[in-house]
Design an enzyme around this catalytic site. Sequence first.
Site, PDB file in Angstrom:
ATOM      1  CE  LYS A   1       2.426  -0.007  12.732  1.00  0.00           C
ATOM      2  NZ  LYS A   1       1.026  -0.221  12.362  1.00  0.00           N
TER       3      LYS A   1
ATOM      4  CB  SER B   1       3.480   5.703   7.240  1.00  0.00           C
ATOM      5  OG  SER B   1       3.095   5.661   5.879  1.00  0.00           O
TER       6      SER B   1
ATOM      7  CG  ASN C   1       4.111   1.054   9.381  1.00  0.00           C
ATOM      8  OD1 ASN C   1       3.477   0.591   8.438  1.00  0.00           O
ATOM      9  ND2 ASN C   1       3.778   2.187   9.977  1.00  0.00           N
TER      10      ASN C   1
ATOM     11  CG  ASN D   1       2.977   4.563   1.769  1.00  0.00           C
ATOM     12  OD1 ASN D   1       3.817   4.225   0.954  1.00  0.00           O
ATOM     13  ND2 ASN D   1       2.218   3.697   2.423  1.00  0.00           N
ATOM     14  CB  THR D   2       3.888  10.548   5.222  1.00  0.00           C
ATOM     15  OG1 THR D   2       2.496  10.218   5.168  1.00  0.00           O
ATOM     16  CG2 THR D   2       4.033  12.023   5.555  1.00  0.00           C
TER      17      THR D   2
ATOM     18  CG  ASN E   1      -0.379   0.667   2.409  1.00  0.00           C
ATOM     19  OD1 ASN E   1      -0.465   1.886   2.560  1.00  0.00           O
ATOM     20  ND2 ASN E   1       0.257  -0.112   3.283  1.00  0.00           N
TER      21      ASN E   1
HETATM   22  C1  FMN Z   1      -3.628  -1.001   3.475  1.00  0.00           C
HETATM   23  C2  FMN Z   1      -2.788  -0.751   4.680  1.00  0.00           C
HETATM   24  C3  FMN Z   1      -2.872   0.475   5.342  1.00  0.00           C
HETATM   25  C4  FMN Z   1      -2.113   0.708   6.478  1.00  0.00           C
HETATM   26  N1  FMN Z   1      -2.225   1.904   7.134  1.00  0.00           N
HETATM   27  C5  FMN Z   1      -1.562   2.099   8.287  1.00  0.00           C
HETATM   28  C6  FMN Z   1      -1.754   3.280   9.057  1.00  0.00           C
HETATM   29  O1  FMN Z   1      -2.543   4.149   8.699  1.00  0.00           O
HETATM   30  N2  FMN Z   1      -1.064   3.406  10.219  1.00  0.00           N
HETATM   31  C7  FMN Z   1      -0.192   2.433  10.651  1.00  0.00           C
HETATM   32  O2  FMN Z   1       0.422   2.586  11.714  1.00  0.00           O
HETATM   33  N3  FMN Z   1       0.005   1.309   9.950  1.00  0.00           N
HETATM   34  C8  FMN Z   1      -0.659   1.115   8.792  1.00  0.00           C
HETATM   35  N4  FMN Z   1      -0.479  -0.049   8.103  1.00  0.00           N
HETATM   36  C9  FMN Z   1       0.505  -1.025   8.596  1.00  0.00           C
HETATM   37  C10 FMN Z   1      -0.158  -2.100   9.463  1.00  0.00           C
HETATM   38  O3  FMN Z   1      -0.755  -1.537  10.604  1.00  0.00           O
HETATM   39  C11 FMN Z   1       0.884  -3.149   9.911  1.00  0.00           C
HETATM   40  O4  FMN Z   1       1.851  -2.531  10.729  1.00  0.00           O
HETATM   41  C12 FMN Z   1       1.595  -3.801   8.738  1.00  0.00           C
HETATM   42  O5  FMN Z   1       0.717  -4.003   7.668  1.00  0.00           O
HETATM   43  C13 FMN Z   1       2.188  -5.168   9.138  1.00  0.00           C
HETATM   44  O6  FMN Z   1       1.199  -6.035   9.625  1.00  0.00           O
HETATM   45  P1  FMN Z   1       0.446  -7.147   8.724  1.00  0.00           P
HETATM   46  O7  FMN Z   1       1.521  -7.938   8.034  1.00  0.00           O
HETATM   47  O8  FMN Z   1      -0.377  -7.935   9.680  1.00  0.00           O
HETATM   48  O9  FMN Z   1      -0.388  -6.388   7.744  1.00  0.00           O
HETATM   49  C14 FMN Z   1      -1.233  -0.297   6.962  1.00  0.00           C
HETATM   50  C15 FMN Z   1      -1.156  -1.521   6.294  1.00  0.00           C
HETATM   51  C16 FMN Z   1      -1.925  -1.766   5.181  1.00  0.00           C
HETATM   52  C17 FMN Z   1      -1.822  -3.096   4.498  1.00  0.00           C
END
Ligand code: FMN
Length: 367
Positions: A226, A183, A255, A185-186, A114
């Site tokens: 985080k 993140s 993350n 993406n910022t 993402n």
């Molecule tokens: C579509 C998407 C959007 C995400 N948006 C955020 C966010 O806004 N804030 C954040 O801390 N992490 C965000 N994450 C990261 C997740 O919270 C997590 O840390 C990361 O995906 C790893 O966990 P997972 O493998 O279970 O997805 C996002 C992940 C995905 C897939």
Amino acid sequence: MLYKSLIRPYLFGKDPELSHEAVLHLLAANEWLYGTLEDFFKVEDPRLTVKIGPLRFANPVGLAGGFDKNVTAPKMISAFGFGFMEVGAITAQAQPGNPKPRLYRLPEDDALINRLGFNNEGAEALAIKLDRLRARGGRPKIPLGMNIGRTKIVATKDAVADFLSCFEKLFPHGDFFTLNVSSPNTPNLRDLQEKSLLRELLSAVQQKNLQLAARAHIDAKAVFVKIAPDMEFGQVDEIIEVVDEVKLTGIVATNATAFHRDGLKSANGPEPGGLSGRPITALVTKFISHIYRNTRGRLPIIGVGGIFDGYDAYEKIKAGADAVQIYTGWIFEGPGAVKRINKGLLRLLERDGLKHISEAVGRDVRD
Ligand SMILES: Cc1cc2nc3c(=O)[nH]c(=O)nc-3n(C[C@H](O)[C@H](O)[C@H](O)COP(=O)(O)O)c2cc1C
């Protein structure tokens, strides 16, 4: 299983972001189902309870940040058996995020990429939404966390003020706060993981936390930072030092990764953004072990990255996580995933002769 044979193929046939939004709105529109879902998905067992600072979770499985960015259906999401959850990321100012398409499935890899870029309605609008939720009993009963990010147009030098304004607006609504400095993406957000900037940010938030708590005659809120899995352990150690110094509650690790793309099979593998899911499972577990070893288990860790089943969650806990969160695993495994993970954890505790989940924390790391 109905989800994998029927529902997932249907959802995966549609645009990822559109189907995500559609599911959130479907949930929000059917709150009358809350009790039935909760009864079905809840796993209640005294062996699974978690204490982190002032927080109490009925089980160690939480929803990670980014799933419900605009607080659309938090109560309904909580009905799927989570012990705690985050909403957001929320930024001080409303913003549209990056141009679409910006969310990709990697079905052959059990992964997502993402680059949403903190699309959200902003702290003010979401605080009003949270007020209304509270007034009509639509707030989840489980501990609710506010995932906070930096507004895109705000420069790094003004990031502290931006985070503080967001924190203050959301203060009454969060049982805990996750400061998202990771993140991918910022632009330049991850600069805030650098030691002196991080110290400035975290100490300012903690000061505001104490101030607002005193004013409201309540205890200070739990605050986590985080981190990204894209750094050397040396930098992780600096972050730990700062977290200790400012007495933050703990670390959410981690993350999505912006850098690692090795061995991906799916066509979307080269897309820029944060990679999450199965490809980061082992990488994240190493980060958790490192933090646990360095702090000798002193610092609470919430482990997140590539958890799909009870075994994956247990690995994170044995590496040192007090609790875990999932995002990508929930998308791939479906609504029953949290219940299966909790049941799986209970089986693994029994196998290893442990009486409580806390006995498993850091078991693979302790000498
Ligand atoms: C579509 C998407 C959007 C995400 N948006 C955020 C966010 O806004 N804030 C954040 O801390 N992490 C965000 N994450 C990261 C997740 O919270 C997590 O840390 C990361 O995906 C790893 O966990 P997972 O493998 O279970 O997805 C996002 C992940 C995905 C897939």
